[in-house]
Design an enzyme around this catalytic site. Structure first.
Site, short mmCIF file in Angstrom:
data_model
loop_
_atom_site.label_atom_id
_atom_site.label_comp_id
_atom_site.label_asym_id
_atom_site.label_seq_id
_atom_site.Cartn_x
_atom_site.Cartn_y
_atom_site.Cartn_z
N GLU A 121 0.82 -1.22 0.00
CA GLU A 121 0.00 0.00 0.00
C GLU A 121 0.85 1.26 0.00
OE1 GLU A 121 -0.66 -2.74 1.64
OE2 GLU A 121 -2.65 -3.30 0.93
N GLN B 74 -7.97 -2.66 -0.93
CA GLN B 74 -8.82 -3.86 -0.99
C GLN B 74 -9.88 -3.77 0.12
OE1 GLN B 74 -6.89 -7.90 -1.00
NE2 GLN B 74 -7.58 -7.67 -3.12
N PHE B 75 -9.45 -3.36 1.30
CA PHE B 75 -10.33 -3.00 2.41
C PHE B 75 -9.76 -1.73 3.01
CE2 PHE B 75 -11.25 -7.42 1.77
CZ PHE B 75 -12.58 -7.58 2.13
N ASP C 188 -9.35 -0.91 5.87
CA ASP C 188 -8.47 -1.24 7.01
C ASP C 188 -6.99 -1.25 6.60
OD1 ASP C 188 -10.69 -2.83 8.99
OD2 ASP C 188 -11.08 -2.87 6.84
N PHE C 189 -6.73 -1.64 5.34
CA PHE C 189 -5.34 -1.84 4.91
C PHE C 189 -4.64 -0.53 4.57
CE2 PHE C 189 -7.10 -6.12 3.33
CZ PHE C 189 -7.08 -6.61 4.64
N HIS D 287 -11.41 -6.16 8.96
CA HIS D 287 -12.13 -6.00 7.70
C HIS D 287 -13.46 -5.29 7.93
CE1 HIS D 287 -9.39 -9.27 6.51
NE2 HIS D 287 -9.62 -8.93 5.27
#
Ligand SMILES: Cc1ncc(C[n+]2csc(CCOP(=O)(O)OP(=O)(O)O)c2C)c(N)n1
Ligand SMILES: [Mg+2]
Length: 668
Positions: A407, A429-430, A432-433, A474
């Site tokens: 990321e 992707q989420f 959270d990441f 997630h």
């Protein structure tokens, strides 16, 4: 430290076939930063400048690399690379003003030393965190590649910063994508007080090239002719055959990390050893032996540089200090963007939130024909939520880019693309990441317009939110991490119509925008949406229901939870505001409604403390106190991470606390 590591430092000037004019130009260019630095050390002792990170002894690298590049090719230097700036012929008074925090510099007094970039000279300076610029160089190089330009980008790092994750991520992506980047590592023996033996365990940093599937070289960084000749050759080869190359320059830091910290921890014999390898004294002797430089000529060159130096110092010292002006500061946090309202007259069709986002994204790809999308598994696979399904067939692999799992590098690459004038959308992707790319986002993208007028024309798509029994990593709705960072815009639609129009605006807006998409709404919320492209403005909340008894302020999934409650209790005459964008925030609509109803409840999905509900509550108190009939109430989730088991998640979420809180406030 083993002396073997430095066995490349024997200076051999004879093997390079350069004409006399180039040899003298190299001499002038390497001498200039040395003379400036010597003057800076005097000014430092006189208290006229604040800090100095000496690059004395390392000048051959910055100067040689810069001379090997064409003027339109970007260079991303570090704190010891004065030679990059002087070789690109930046007027010295601008550098001096920069170091004194004056308006004649490059950051209007907002950042110090070499922490600036300039499009005029194609230089992109570092941020303090060192590593992020390696990925930014990847982004600039990607732009060259996408435009089929035979260009190379050079980025510098010290050996210490090669221990940062950014270094690994940037080299890995550059390798996978064949990006034309020269990764120039200046191995000067120390990172602050830390010797190389405590920094890494491979013999040479260049050895790491193999691990990245990357060509690498070791160059004697104290030999200006070797640096210039070899880097010229490598750069030309990379222009013809785009690929990354790792170059380790062996050199030594002859002064302290910064001047005040000294060199007490450096063994004397090491300093003596390297003093004999001085890149300027040795080169000067060589030129004299060769009969190219006479005593007279040397004095003339020095006198000219000293004259230029003093003249430019005079200009910078005479410049008046900056007079603080609040509105100027606030105006530069974001790049000014004149919103273009584009309406659609087309038919509408019913779309789920996920389809509206996908359609909006596709239409922006059609409108901006160099817009690039990057993310994990977004190409052939179509993304984990299938938003980019079918895109690769329409737009091709250059514009729909699958990324490695990195990321930080991808956000840095998006920044680099923006520096080169290309818009991009990055899919987390989420949401959270995003933590794995937090540093470049909040420090690089958010601050670059304020610091040196460089926009970060990037949209980060953030699939977020709970209610899907996906556990602590997630399910987060992490908008509050970003609403508090000046320089970022934060958009959080709750409906398909808003999502499509706001995404179009997010992509048009040249500022960094975090675009939150609630996963639980993706496939559960439908709405009639115009088939064609249209935009919606930032900073305008929408009134979902009108009423005069109480104001409900919500965004994202909480809008739907509130709406369910209001519908269930049709005796409650509530005004429900969907904020739609959190930064900018539509305070006018909030205040107007609260002044009418006298009661306000702010409803968020995130846990309470430090969330945006707290700020909205405070704003209402400060602006509408006289009109309030009751305290402002916040409804938010529990102060725990988000649990996995659905009954625990139910308990955690603010959804189930809202109805009671609303009725209590009505009864107040
Ligand atoms: C993320 C981060 N951690 C720590 C620092 C503090 N710091 C600034 S420069 C530096 C040493 C860098 O060493 P190296 O990369 O070898 O470059 P050199 O100073 O030797 O040129 C350190 C520890 C920082 N600026 N950023
Ligand atoms: Mg170092």
């Amino acid at each position: 430290m083993s002396s073997e590591i430095f066995s490349y430092s024997d200076i051999n000037y004879n093997d390079f076939n350069l004409d006399d004019e180039t040899l003298i130009l190299l001499y002038k260019n390497i001498l200039k930063p040395r003379l400036i630095e010597e003057k800076m050390l005097i000014l430092l002792r006189q208290g006229k400048i604040s800090k100095w990170f000496a690059g004395i002894g390392q000048e051959a690298i910055a100067v040689g690399v810069t001379m090997a590049l064409n003027d339109e090719e970007y260079i991303l230097p570090m704190h010891r690379n004065l030679g990059v700036f002087t070789t690109r012929a930046i007027p010295l008074h601008r550098l001096f003003s920069q170091w004194q925090g004056k308006a004649g510099g490059f950051t209007k007094g907002r950042d110090r030393s070499f922490h600036f970039g300039t499009q005029e000279y194609k230089i992109v300076g570092m941020i303090s965190h060192l590593g992020p610029q390696l990925g930014v160089a990847d982004g600039i190089a990607l732009a060259s590649k996408l435009r089929n330009k035979a260009e190379v980008t050079a980025v510098f790092t010290g050996e210490g910063a090669t221990s940062e994750g950014d270094f690994h991520e940037a080299l890995n992506v550059a390798s996978v994508w064949d990006l034309p980047v020269l990764f120039c590592v200046e191995n000067n023996g120390y990172g602050l007080s830390t010797p190389t033996i405590e920094q890494y365990r491979c013999e040479h940093i260049a050895d790491r090239g193999k691990g990245y599937g990357m060509e690498s070289h070791i160059i004697n960084g104290n030999n200006i002719l070797e640096v210039y000749s070899k880097v010229s050759e490598i750069a030309e080869s990379v222009r013809q055959n785009p690929r990354p190359v790792l170059i380790e320059f062996k050199t030594f830091r002859m002064h302290g990390h910064e001047e005040a910290s000294g060199t007490k921890y450096v063994p004397h014999d090491l300093l003596d050893f390297w003093a004999k390898k001085d890149p300027i004294e040795n080169y000067q002797s060589y030129l004299k032996d060769k009969g190219l430089l006479t005593e007279e000529h040397e004095v003339k060159i020095k006198t000219e540089i000293v004259h230029e130096l003093n003249e430019n110092l005079r200009i910078a010292f005479n410049e008046e200090p900056i007079v603080p002006d609040e509105s100027k500061e606030l105006n530069d946090v974001y790049k000014y963007y004149e919103y273009q309202d584009i309406k659609s007259n087309s038919n509408t069709k019913e779309l789920r939130l996920v389809d509206a986002i996908s359609e909006g994204l596709k239409q922006s790809m059609e409108k901006h024909n160099d817009l690039v999308i990057m993310g994990q598994d977004i190409a052939e696979y179509g993304g984990v939520f299938k938003i980019t399904e079918g895109f690769i067939e329409q737009f091709g692999k250059d514009r729909i880019r699958n990324t490695p799992i990195c990321e930080s590098a991808i956000i840095e690459i998006a920044m680099g693309l923006s520096i080169a004038g290309i818009k991009s959308v990055v899919e987390m992707q989420f949401s959270d990441f995003v933590t794995s790319g937090f540093n470049p986002l909040v420090n690089y993208l958010a601050k670059s317009h304020y610091r040196w007028n460089q926009e970060a024309d990037v949209v980060i798509r953030m699939p977020c939110g709970a209610g899907v029994a996906a556990g602590p990593f997630h399910s987060q709705t992490n908008e509050a991490w970003f609403t508090k960072t000046p320089g970022l815009k934060v958009v959080y639609p709750a409906f398909p119509y808003d999502a499509k129009g706001l995404l179009a605006t997010a992509i048009n807006d040249p500022n960094p925008v975090l675009f939150f998409e609630h996963k639980a709404l993706y496939r559960s919320i439908r709405q009639d949406v115009p088939a064609d492209y249209y935009t919606l403005p930032f900073g305008q909340a929408s009134l979902i229901t009108e009423g005069n008894e109480i104001t409900i302020i919500a965004y994202g999934a909480a809008v739907h939870w509130a709406l369910d409650t209001v519908r269930k209790n049709d005796d409650i005459n509530a005004e429900l505001i969907d904020l739609r964008t959190l930064q900018p925030l539509d305070t006018e609509t909030i205040f107007k409604s609260v002044r009418k109803t006298g009661k306000a409840i702010v409803f968020q999905e995130d846990s309470m403390f430090g969330g945006i509900a707290s700020d909205i509550s405070a704003l209402i108190m400060e602006n509408c106190f006289e009109e309030l009939d009751a305290p402002v109430i916040r409804v938010a989730s529990m102060e725990t991470p988000i649990p996995f088991a659905s009954q625990l998640e139910e308990q955690y979420l603010s959804k189930n606390k809202f109805e009671k809180a609303l009725k209590d406030l009505l009864d107040y």
